[in-house]
Design a protein around this motif. Structure first.
Motif, PDB file in Angstrom:
ATOM      1  N   LYS A   8      78.327   6.037   2.368  1.00 41.43           N
ATOM      2  CA  LYS A   8      78.886   4.371   2.815  1.00 41.43           C
ATOM      3  C   LYS A   8      77.622   3.660   1.566  1.00 41.43           C
ATOM      4  CE  LYS A   8      79.856   0.782   5.314  1.00 41.43           C
ATOM      5  NZ  LYS A   8      79.615  -0.149   6.350  1.00 41.43           N
ATOM      6  N   GLN A   9      77.932   2.876   0.798  1.00 42.45           N
ATOM      7  CA  GLN A   9      77.377   2.076   0.309  1.00 42.45           C
ATOM      8  C   GLN A   9      76.845   0.514   1.127  1.00 42.45           C
ATOM      9  OE1 GLN A   9      78.758  -0.594  -3.156  1.00 42.45           O
ATOM     10  NE2 GLN A   9      76.698   0.478  -4.971  1.00 42.45           N
ATOM     11  N   VAL A  10      75.483   0.415   0.452  1.00 48.32           N
ATOM     12  CA  VAL A  10      75.270  -0.460   1.672  1.00 48.32           C
ATOM     13  C   VAL A  10      74.525  -1.297   0.759  1.00 48.32           C
ATOM     14  CG1 VAL A  10      74.885   0.092   3.644  1.00 48.32           C
ATOM     15  CG2 VAL A  10      73.708   0.034   2.452  1.00 48.32           C
ATOM     16  N   PRO A  11      74.497  -2.602   1.425  1.00 56.22           N
ATOM     17  CA  PRO A  11      73.158  -3.229   1.205  1.00 56.22           C
ATOM     18  C   PRO A  11      72.125  -3.440   0.962  1.00 56.22           C
ATOM     19  CG  PRO A  11      74.118  -4.852   2.237  1.00 56.22           C
ATOM     20  CD  PRO A  11      75.075  -3.629   2.050  1.00 56.22           C
ATOM     21  N   ASP A  12      70.542  -3.833   0.226  1.00 50.20           N
ATOM     22  CA  ASP A  12      69.436  -3.765   0.716  1.00 50.20           C
ATOM     23  C   ASP A  12      69.653  -4.376   1.667  1.00 50.20           C
ATOM     24  OD1 ASP A  12      66.519  -3.625   0.746  1.00 50.20           O
ATOM     25  OD2 ASP A  12      66.342  -2.989  -1.258  1.00 50.20           O
ATOM     26  N   MET A  13      68.860  -3.487   2.807  1.00 45.43           N
ATOM     27  CA  MET A  13      68.133  -4.774   4.041  1.00 45.43           C
ATOM     28  C   MET A  13      67.249  -5.734   3.832  1.00 45.43           C
ATOM     29  SD  MET A  13      71.070  -3.388   6.166  1.00 45.43           S
ATOM     30  CE  MET A  13      71.787  -2.310   5.188  1.00 45.43           C
ATOM     31  N   GLY A 117      76.202  10.532   7.613  1.00 47.40           N
ATOM     32  CA  GLY A 117      75.059   9.864   8.226  1.00 47.40           C
ATOM     33  C   GLY A 117      75.955   9.575   9.842  1.00 47.40           C
ATOM     34  N   MET A 118      74.540   9.168  10.764  1.00 46.83           N
ATOM     35  CA  MET A 118      74.366   9.267  12.153  1.00 46.83           C
ATOM     36  C   MET A 118      75.074   7.600  11.880  1.00 46.83           C
ATOM     37  SD  MET A 118      71.783   8.223  14.719  1.00 46.83           S
ATOM     38  CE  MET A 118      72.899   6.780  15.449  1.00 46.83           C
ATOM     39  N   GLN A 119      75.097   6.402  11.391  1.00 51.14           N
ATOM     40  CA  GLN A 119      75.595   5.570  11.435  1.00 51.14           C
ATOM     41  C   GLN A 119      75.427   4.294   9.961  1.00 51.14           C
ATOM     42  OE1 GLN A 119      73.168   3.141  14.536  1.00 51.14           O
ATOM     43  NE2 GLN A 119      71.295   2.907  13.194  1.00 51.14           N
ATOM     44  N   SER A 120      75.904   3.374   9.928  1.00 55.81           N
ATOM     45  CA  SER A 120      75.879   2.988   8.702  1.00 55.81           C
ATOM     46  C   SER A 120      74.869   1.213   8.834  1.00 55.81           C
ATOM     47  CB  SER A 120      76.732   2.501   8.170  1.00 55.81           C
ATOM     48  OG  SER A 120      77.437   1.631   8.525  1.00 55.81           O
ATOM     49  N   GLN A 121      74.573   1.380   7.944  1.00 56.60           N
ATOM     50  CA  GLN A 121      72.875   0.143   8.248  1.00 56.60           C
ATOM     51  C   GLN A 121      72.975  -1.262   8.495  1.00 56.60           C
ATOM     52  OE1 GLN A 121      70.439   2.377   4.475  1.00 56.60           O
ATOM     53  NE2 GLN A 121      69.242   1.372   5.712  1.00 56.60           N
ATOM     54  N   ASP A 122      74.641  -1.264   7.690  1.00 56.50           N
ATOM     55  CA  ASP A 122      74.854  -2.964   7.453  1.00 56.50           C
ATOM     56  C   ASP A 122      75.825  -2.801   9.080  1.00 56.50           C
ATOM     57  OD1 ASP A 122      76.944  -1.102   6.446  1.00 56.50           O
ATOM     58  OD2 ASP A 122      78.018  -2.586   5.403  1.00 56.50           O
ATOM     59  N   ARG A 123      76.693  -1.940   9.105  1.00 58.41           N
ATOM     60  CA  ARG A 123      77.577  -2.702  10.566  1.00 58.41           C
ATOM     61  C   ARG A 123      76.928  -1.688  11.174  1.00 58.41           C
ATOM     62  NH1 ARG A 123      83.708  -0.887   9.451  1.00 58.41           N
ATOM     63  NH2 ARG A 123      82.376   1.236   9.638  1.00 58.41           N
ATOM     64  N   GLY A 124      76.601  -0.430  11.632  1.00 59.47           N
ATOM     65  CA  GLY A 124      75.973   0.063  12.240  1.00 59.47           C
ATOM     66  C   GLY A 124      76.913   0.680  13.567  1.00 59.47           C
ATOM     67  N   SER A 125      77.868   1.068  13.702  1.00 60.69           N
ATOM     68  CA  SER A 125      79.066   1.500  14.750  1.00 60.69           C
ATOM     69  C   SER A 125      78.380   3.080  15.073  1.00 60.69           C
ATOM     70  CB  SER A 125      79.976   1.348  14.249  1.00 60.69           C
ATOM     71  OG  SER A 125      80.399   2.606  13.959  1.00 60.69           O
ATOM     72  N   ALA A 126      77.702   4.006  13.835  1.00 62.17           N
ATOM     73  CA  ALA A 126      77.631   5.350  14.507  1.00 62.17           C
ATOM     74  C   ALA A 126      79.029   5.861  15.551  1.00 62.17           C
ATOM     75  CB  ALA A 126      77.007   5.629  15.600  1.00 62.17           C
ATOM     76  N   GLN A 127      79.932   5.072  14.350  1.00 64.29           N
ATOM     77  CA  GLN A 127      81.200   5.601  15.228  1.00 64.29           C
ATOM     78  C   GLN A 127      81.909   6.950  13.775  1.00 64.29           C
ATOM     79  OE1 GLN A 127      84.534   2.843  16.561  1.00 64.29           O
ATOM     80  NE2 GLN A 127      82.256   1.568  17.180  1.00 64.29           N
TER      81      GLN A 127
ATOM     82  N   PRO B 120      75.535  -6.540  16.380  1.00 65.75           N
ATOM     83  CA  PRO B 120      74.233  -7.384  15.122  1.00 65.75           C
ATOM     84  C   PRO B 120      75.356  -6.505  13.974  1.00 65.75           C
ATOM     85  CG  PRO B 120      73.206  -5.120  16.297  1.00 65.75           C
ATOM     86  CD  PRO B 120      74.483  -5.624  17.138  1.00 65.75           C
ATOM     87  N   VAL B 121      74.313  -7.053  12.782  1.00 65.92           N
ATOM     88  CA  VAL B 121      74.623  -6.537  11.504  1.00 65.92           C
ATOM     89  C   VAL B 121      73.554  -6.719  10.719  1.00 65.92           C
ATOM     90  CG1 VAL B 121      75.619  -7.045   9.167  1.00 65.92           C
ATOM     91  CG2 VAL B 121      77.007  -7.490  11.890  1.00 65.92           C
ATOM     92  N   CYS B 122      73.182  -5.618   9.284  1.00 62.08           N
ATOM     93  CA  CYS B 122      72.178  -5.572   8.597  1.00 62.08           C
ATOM     94  C   CYS B 122      70.722  -5.895   9.600  1.00 62.08           C
ATOM     95  CB  CYS B 122      72.110  -6.340   7.201  1.00 62.08           C
ATOM     96  SG  CYS B 122      73.572  -6.752   6.363  1.00 62.08           S
ATOM     97  N   ASN B 123      70.555  -4.423  10.145  1.00 57.40           N
ATOM     98  CA  ASN B 123      68.987  -5.248  10.779  1.00 57.40           C
ATOM     99  C   ASN B 123      68.824  -6.013  11.410  1.00 57.40           C
ATOM    100  OD1 ASN B 123      66.717  -3.620  11.380  1.00 57.40           O
ATOM    101  ND2 ASN B 123      65.783  -3.756   9.657  1.00 57.40           N
ATOM    102  N   SER B 124      69.367  -6.424  12.198  1.00 56.09           N
ATOM    103  CA  SER B 124      69.842  -7.423  13.494  1.00 56.09           C
ATOM    104  C   SER B 124      69.650  -8.737  11.908  1.00 56.09           C
ATOM    105  CB  SER B 124      68.884  -7.800  14.407  1.00 56.09           C
ATOM    106  OG  SER B 124      69.212  -6.743  15.244  1.00 56.09           O
ATOM    107  N   LYS B 125      69.567  -8.865  11.058  1.00 54.81           N
ATOM    108  CA  LYS B 125      69.477 -10.746  10.501  1.00 54.81           C
ATOM    109  C   LYS B 125      71.221 -10.862  10.972  1.00 54.81           C
ATOM    110  CE  LYS B 125      66.434  -9.493   6.891  1.00 54.81           C
ATOM    111  NZ  LYS B 125      66.243  -8.971   5.012  1.00 54.81           N
ATOM    112  N   LEU B 126      71.992 -10.664  11.229  1.00 50.18           N
ATOM    113  CA  LEU B 126      72.895 -10.934  11.024  1.00 50.18           C
ATOM    114  C   LEU B 126      74.197 -10.954  12.917  1.00 50.18           C
ATOM    115  CD1 LEU B 126      74.423 -10.426   7.395  1.00 50.18           C
ATOM    116  CD2 LEU B 126      74.463 -13.060   8.374  1.00 50.18           C
ATOM    117  N   ARG B 127      75.130 -11.151  12.936  1.00 55.85           N
ATOM    118  CA  ARG B 127      75.472 -10.453  13.967  1.00 55.85           C
ATOM    119  C   ARG B 127      76.787 -11.213  13.510  1.00 55.85           C
ATOM    120  NH1 ARG B 127      72.236 -12.265  19.368  1.00 55.85           N
ATOM    121  NH2 ARG B 127      70.844 -10.978  18.724  1.00 55.85           N
TER     122      ARG B 127
END
Ligand SMILES: Cc1cc2nc3c(=O)[nH]c(=O)nc-3n(C[C@H](O)[C@H](O)[C@H](O)COP(=O)(O)OP(=O)(O)OC[C@H]3O[C@@H](n4cnc5c(N)ncnc54)[C@H](O)[C@@H]3O)c2cc1C
Ligand SMILES: Nc1ncnc2c1ncn2[C@@H]1O[C@H](COP(=O)(O)O)[C@@H](O)[C@H]1O
Lengths: 256, 305
Positions: A8-13, A117-127, B120-127
Motif C-alpha cells: 500500500k502507498q501511504v503518506p509520510d507520517m 504487511g501486518m497493518q497499514s500506517q494510515d488506516r492501520g486496521s490489520a485486517q 485512530p488514523v496516521c499514528n493517532s494524528k487523526l481520528r
C-alpha cells in the motif's frame, strides 16, 4: 513457486495533515508518499525467497495513478512484475472491500505464498491480510518477525507482547503478515532502478475485480482534541536549554 | 445490545486485558458474556456467563480452532458485538471471526461516540468515526483506551464449549526475549533515541545526555530493529515497560506501542522537530528543535551545573 506481495502507498507520517472537503479522509494534495513501512519488510522477505527458490514474484497495489511510483520501488527491490489495480477511490474502501479485490485477483492464480504487511500506517486496521487468507481458504500467520521456507513448509516466528515469540509452522499455500524488524529491507540500487523501468507494470480497472459490497465506511475524519496541554517550547537552542533546565529543577528531583 | 468479550490466556495465565473488555462493556451499558480458552482454575472475576474451552485440548495458539469456538459462543450468547483486545491474539483472531459472521470489523477502537466507534488514523494524528453497515460487529480495542476504575468482582457462570476441529498449522512453543544487560525498569532517568536520530553514530548524543542526567539510554523500536541499540533498551509493548522520574523522548513520534511502555513516567520531555508529533500529547514539555543541535547544547549546560 508463485508468490504475491501486496503493498500500500501511504503518506509520510510526519506530514502536516488536512481534512479533505468532504470531511471523510485526509487531503491527498501536497503530501509526500511512500511504501507502507510494514510492506517494505513483506517485499524484502518475498524477494529473499525468490532469490533462494527462483520463484516468480508479483507485486500488487490498489490505488490511484500515483501508487505506480511506489510499485516501481518494489520492482527495483526485485519483484518481477507489478499489477496496479487502478482505483481513484481506494481510500474510501473498507478493509473487506480491499481484501475482496486482492482475493478476486489471487483466486485463479494459485499463489504458493502471499506476503502482506501486518497493518497499514494510515488506516492501520490489520485486517486485509487475514481477510484475504480467509477468503482464499488458506492458513494465515500474522505479525511475523522470523521466516524460513523448506520443502513446502514455512516456519515462522510470530511476535507477541513483551518480546515473546511463538514458533509456528504451516504448509503452503499460506499467507503471512509481516511485522517491523523481520529483515533489513534493501535500498534499490541505481542499476536495479533502471532495470525496473523495463519490468511489466499493468493496470487493471478496479471494477474488474470488485465483486463485494462494503461492510463499513469512514463517516467522519477529524483531529482529536488536544488533551495533553503540555508546555511547548520553541526558539534558539541556548535559550531552550536554559528554560528546560529551569523546569527540570522546579518540577523534578533529577538535577538537585 | 449483547456483547461477547473475548478474554486471553497465554503461557498458562489469564491476561489482564479481560479488565479492559469489562470496562468497555460498562461504558456501553451493555449486557455481556465472556469467552476464554483457558482453565477453570484461572477465570476472570466477572458477573455473567463465561463460555470456557479447555486450553489443554484446544491449544493456546490455534486460530482455526479458536475461531470455531468463538463462533459457537457467539451463537449461544446471541451476541451482536464481539469484542477483542487489539493484541497479538485479538488482531489475529478478530478478522477470522468477522469474516465468518459477515460482520464489519473496526480495529483499535479508542472510544465510542453516540454508538459510533472511533479509531485512530496516521499514528493517532487523526481520528475517524466508522459507520458499520452490518447487523453484527466485531471490535478490537486499543490497549489502555478503556480501563476499570475498581478491581472487578463476581464469579462467572461457566458454560463449557469444545471443538472437534483441527488445523494444518502447528504451534511449536514460545521463545522468550533475551534477558540480561541493562535493566531499564530500575532507571530513575531514561533518555530514549528514536528514528529521528537519523544515524547510528548519533546514539552517542543520546547516551551523552543520559550520562549527564545520571540515567540510562533507551530506544524506540526502529532504532532497535536497525541494530543501533540492543533489544533490552527498547521501550514499548514489545520491549520494556518503564516508569522513571524523568523520561526524555528524542526524535520519537509517540506511536501508541511506544507510549504503552513509558506513559507511567513521572515527568516527560519530548524533543522533536514536528510540533504536531503525537508524543506531545503525553509530554509535560515539548521542545520543538532538531535534536542534533539542541541536545549537545543542553548536555553541555547540564554538565556545567
Ligand atoms: C505490534 C507492534 C508492536 C510495536 N512495539 C513497539 C515497541 O515496543 N516500541 C516502539 O518504540 N515501537 C513499537 N512499535 C512501532 C511503533 O508503531 C512505531 O513504528 C515506532 O514507535 C516509531 O518509532 P519512532 O518514533 O522512533 O520513529 P518515527 O515514528 O519515524 O518518528 C520519528 C520522529 O522523529 C522526529 N524527528 C526527525 N528528525 C528529527 C530531528 N533531527 N530532531 C528531532 N526530532 C526529529 C520526527 O518528527 C518523528 O516524530 C510496534 C508496532 C507494532 C505494530
Ligand atoms: N490498497 C492496498 N493495495 C494493496 N495492498 C493493500 C492495500 N491496503 C492494504 N493492503 C495490504 O494489507 C496490509 C494490511 O492493511 P490494513 O488491513 O489496511 O491495515 C497492508 O500492509 C498491505 O500489505
Amino acid at each position: 513457486m508463485n508468490i504475491l506481495v501486496c503493498i500500500k502507498q501511504v503518506p509520510d507520517m510526519e506530514s502536516k495533515f488536512k481534512v479533505d472537503g468532504a470531511g471523510r479522509w485526509y487531503d491527498g494534495a501536497d503530501l509526500a508518499w511512500r511504501m507502507n513501512e510494514y510492506d517494505e519488510y513483506a517485499v524484502e522477505q518475498a524477494v529473499q525467497l525468490k532469490e533462494k527458490t527462483g520463484a516468480d514474484l508479483t507485486v500488487l497495489c490498489i490505488g490511484p495513478e500515483r501508487v505506480k511510483e511506489t510499485m516501481k520501488k518494489a520492482l527495483a527491490m526485485g519483484c518481477d512484475r507489478g499489477v496496479h489495480v487502478a482505483d481513484e477511490a481506494s481510500s474510501t474502501k473498507d478493509p473487506f472491500s480491499i481484501a475482496s479485490i486482492i482475493a478476486e485477483f489471487a483466486g485463479s492464480k494459485s499463489f504458493d505464498l502471499i506476503f502482506t504487511g501486518m497493518q497499514s500506517q494510515d488506516r492501520g486496521s490489520a485486517q486485509v491480510g487475514v481477510l484475504v487468507a480467509e477468503m482464499l481458504g488458506v492458513p494465515c500467520i500474522t505479525t511475523i518477525v522470523g521466516f524460513a521456507y523448506e520443502g513446502g513448509t514455512i516456519s515462522v516466528k510470530r511476535e507477541l507482547e513483551g518480546g515473546v515469540k511463538a514458533k509456528v509452522t504451516s504448509p503452503v499455500p499460506a499467507l503471512v503478515t509481516c511485522q517491523l524488524g523481520l529483515n533489513t529491507p534493501r535500498y534499490p540500487t541505481l542499476p536495479n532502478i533502471m532495470k525496473a523501468k523495463k519490468k511489466e507494470l499493468v493496470s487493471v480497472p478496479v471494477a474488474d475485480l470488485l465483486k463485494a459490497q462494503a461492510l463499513a465506511e469512514t463517516s467522519a475524519l477529524y483531529f482529536p482534541e488536544k488533551k495533553g496541554g503540555g508546555l511547548v517550547l520553541e526558539g534558539d537552542a541556548g535559550d531552550l536549554a536554559d528554560k528546560l533546565i529551569r523546569i527540570l529543577k522546579e518540577k523534578t528531583a533529577v538535577l538537585a | 445490545m449483547k456483547l461477547l468479550l473475548v478474554a486471553e490466556y497465554r503461557e498458562g495465565k489469564l491476561q489482564g486485558s479481560a479488565n479492559d473488555l469489562m470496562a468497555f462493556a460498562g461504558k456501553m451499558g451493555a449486557e455481556s458474556a465472556m469467552f476464554l480458552v483457558g482453565t477453570e482454575a484461572d477465570v476472570p472475576k466477572f458477573e455473567g456467563t463465561l463460555y470456557l474451552a479447555d486450553v489443554q485440548s484446544c491449544g493456546e495458539y490455534n486460530p482455526a480452532v479458536h475461531k470455531q469456538l468463538v463462533l459457537e459462543a457467539v451463537s449461544r450468547s446471541k451476541a451482536e458485538m464481539v469484542v477483542f483486545s487489539h493484541s497479538s491474539y485479538g488482531w489475529d483472531l478478530a478478522p477470522r471471526v468477522a469474516f465468518a459472521l459477515k460482520a464489519a470489523q473496526v480495529s483499535e477502537v479508542v472510544e465510542v461516540v453516540e454508538g459510533v466507534p472511533v479509531a485512530p488514523v496516521c499514528n493517532s494524528k487523526l481520528r475517524r468515526k466508522v459507520a458499520v453497515k452490518t447487523g453484527q460487529t466485531v471490535l478490537t480495542l486499543q490497549s489502555g483506551a478503556f480501563s476499570l476504575a475498581d478491581e472487578p468482582s463476581g464469579t462467572p457462570v461457566i458454560e463449557k464449549i469444545s471443538s472437534t476441529g483441527g488445523s494444518v498449522m502447528s504451534f511449536g512453543g514460545y521463545e522468550q526475549a533475551v534477558q540480561g544487560g541493562v535493566d531499564l525498569t530500575k532507571a530513575q532517568v531514561i533518555v530514549s533515541a528514536g528514528r529521528g536520530i537519523g544515524k547510528p553514530e548519533n546514539i552517542a548524543i543520546i547516551a551523552g545526555l543520559a550520562k549527564a542526567l545520571k540515567g540510562e539510554y533507551g530506544a524506540s523500536r526502529p532504532v532497535v530493529d536497525a541494530e543501533w541499540a540492543e533489544h533490552n533498551r527498547q521501550v514499548g509493548t514489545t520491549g520494556q515497560t518503564v516508569s522513571p522520574k524523568l523520561y526524555v523522548a528524542c526524535g520519537i513520534s509517540g506511536a501508541i506501542q511506544h507510549l504503552a511502555g513509558m506513559k507511567k513516567s513521572e515527568f516527560v520531555v519530548a524533543i522533536n522537530t514536528d510540533k504536531d508529533a503525537p508524543i506531545g500529547e503525553v509530554a509535560d514539555v515539548l521542545v520543538v528543535a532538531d535534536l542534533k543541535t539542541f541536545i549537545p547544547v543542553l548536555t553541555e549546560k547540564i554538565n556545567a551545573l
